[in-house]
Design a protein around this motif. Sequence first.
Motif, PDB file in Angstrom:
ATOM      1  N   CYS A 193       0.824  -1.215   0.000  1.00  0.00           N
ATOM      2  CA  CYS A 193       0.000   0.000   0.000  1.00  0.00           C
ATOM      3  C   CYS A 193       0.859   1.267   0.000  1.00  0.00           C
ATOM      4  N   TYR A 194       0.304   2.325  -0.559  1.00  0.00           N
ATOM      5  CA  TYR A 194       0.947   3.640  -0.540  1.00  0.00           C
ATOM      6  C   TYR A 194       0.479   4.338   0.738  1.00  0.00           C
ATOM      7  N   ASP A 195       1.144   4.009   1.853  1.00  0.00           N
ATOM      8  CA  ASP A 195       0.745   4.578   3.131  1.00  0.00           C
ATOM      9  C   ASP A 195       1.923   4.583   4.098  1.00  0.00           C
ATOM     10  N   HIS A 196       1.681   5.031   5.319  1.00  0.00           N
ATOM     11  CA  HIS A 196       2.756   5.174   6.305  1.00  0.00           C
ATOM     12  C   HIS A 196       2.139   5.250   7.698  1.00  0.00           C
ATOM     13  N   TYR A 197       2.647   4.435   8.623  1.00  0.00           N
ATOM     14  CA  TYR A 197       2.298   4.511  10.048  1.00  0.00           C
ATOM     15  C   TYR A 197       0.782   4.425  10.266  1.00  0.00           C
ATOM     16  N   SER A 206      -8.135  -2.868  10.595  1.00  0.00           N
ATOM     17  CA  SER A 206      -8.915  -3.090   9.380  1.00  0.00           C
ATOM     18  C   SER A 206      -8.062  -3.275   8.129  1.00  0.00           C
ATOM     19  N   ALA A 207      -6.979  -2.486   7.971  1.00  0.00           N
ATOM     20  CA  ALA A 207      -6.131  -2.650   6.786  1.00  0.00           C
ATOM     21  C   ALA A 207      -5.501  -4.040   6.802  1.00  0.00           C
ATOM     22  N   MET A 214      -3.080  -5.860  10.803  1.00  0.00           N
ATOM     23  CA  MET A 214      -1.916  -5.565  11.618  1.00  0.00           C
ATOM     24  C   MET A 214      -2.145  -5.984  13.069  1.00  0.00           C
ATOM     25  N   ALA A 215      -3.372  -5.778  13.556  1.00  0.00           N
ATOM     26  CA  ALA A 215      -3.706  -6.158  14.930  1.00  0.00           C
ATOM     27  C   ALA A 215      -3.567  -7.664  15.120  1.00  0.00           C
ATOM     28  N   GLU A 216      -3.991  -8.429  14.124  1.00  0.00           N
ATOM     29  CA  GLU A 216      -3.876  -9.885  14.216  1.00  0.00           C
ATOM     30  C   GLU A 216      -2.416 -10.326  14.177  1.00  0.00           C
ATOM     31  N   ALA A 217      -1.613  -9.650  13.356  1.00  0.00           N
ATOM     32  CA  ALA A 217      -0.187  -9.980  13.300  1.00  0.00           C
ATOM     33  C   ALA A 217       0.489  -9.684  14.632  1.00  0.00           C
ATOM     34  N   CYS A 250      -1.460  -2.152  -4.784  1.00  0.00           N
ATOM     35  CA  CYS A 250      -2.262  -3.191  -5.428  1.00  0.00           C
ATOM     36  C   CYS A 250      -3.006  -4.084  -4.444  1.00  0.00           C
ATOM     37  N   GLY A 251      -2.633  -4.047  -3.159  1.00  0.00           N
ATOM     38  CA  GLY A 251      -3.231  -4.971  -2.204  1.00  0.00           C
ATOM     39  C   GLY A 251      -4.719  -4.746  -2.018  1.00  0.00           C
ATOM     40  N   ALA A 252      -5.468  -5.832  -1.939  1.00  0.00           N
ATOM     41  CA  ALA A 252      -6.913  -5.733  -1.750  1.00  0.00           C
ATOM     42  C   ALA A 252      -7.265  -5.098  -0.418  1.00  0.00           C
ATOM     43  N   GLY A 253      -6.343  -5.156   0.554  1.00  0.00           N
ATOM     44  CA  GLY A 253      -6.612  -4.595   1.867  1.00  0.00           C
ATOM     45  C   GLY A 253      -6.107  -3.191   2.069  1.00  0.00           C
ATOM     46  N   CYS A 254      -5.620  -2.521   1.030  1.00  0.00           N
ATOM     47  CA  CYS A 254      -5.107  -1.151   1.180  1.00  0.00           C
ATOM     48  C   CYS A 254      -6.250  -0.192   1.538  1.00  0.00           C
TER      49      CYS A 254
END
Length: 261
Positions: A193-197, A206-207, A214-217, A250-254
């Motif tokens: 994803c094109y994102d940060h923090y 949610s992402a 991220m919470a699950e990881a 490209c990620g479906a979760g972005c």
Amino acid sequence: VGMPFRGARVVRAAVRHAAREHGMAAGDLVVFGGGSAGARGAMVHIDELQASGVLPQGVNVLGFFDSPYWIEMPAVGGVSGVQHDLALQTRELVRNLSSEEVVRGSGSCALDEAWKCAFAEFRMPLVKTPFLLVASVYDSYQLQTQGVFCCPLPQPKQLFFQQAEVFANRSQYEILRLPQVAKGESGIFLTSCYDHYLSKWSNFGSARALGVTMAEALAQAVAAARAPARGAEQGTSMPRVVDACGTLNCGAGCAKQLGTP
């Protein structure tokens, strides 16, 4: 030059206070980390928490580093100066410290130049404490610093698109080669994803990358770090989540929906 930064003292005092107030003892787990600049600070200090005695012996520590992984790359598109050079920014920061020990720790970083001890590309391979590293291989902050703003990309688009792809390939390659990750001692959560923090926002839960938040990881990393030997017996391992789609955002979760680059 020689500015008296107090961040290291504040970190030690805060952790010592938390340990005392919560009655931490052997077998407890502390998750220590931050996002962006805070993650780089946590990267620098994490190995000193037990070595300096601010935590009781036997307390386990897990690092949570969201978007710290700066890599040294030149900017494109004719931009220049310290605002477009993350390595130069770090050099200037360390040059202004009153002592290099702030970033070197108690001998935990013996790299040839002290600024590298505060720069994740060089310091992250040296971190001994288990961690979960979160990163977008198209980190928007780093790409914007290099002159790559999206979307649409500036003209000539091909120049900026190539810069983004080189950055993404280098980021993923280097993170996957981290010795702690290769050995399964630490975890990673990499998105395209094109994102940060994102952990400071609701996107934390949610992402997704490969259907994992991220919470699950982080929950998996906590389970693996809480009791390493018992976790290994139960099949609890550090997460290794790597978005495999391979192109910008490209990620479906972005969380962000971008226009055509």
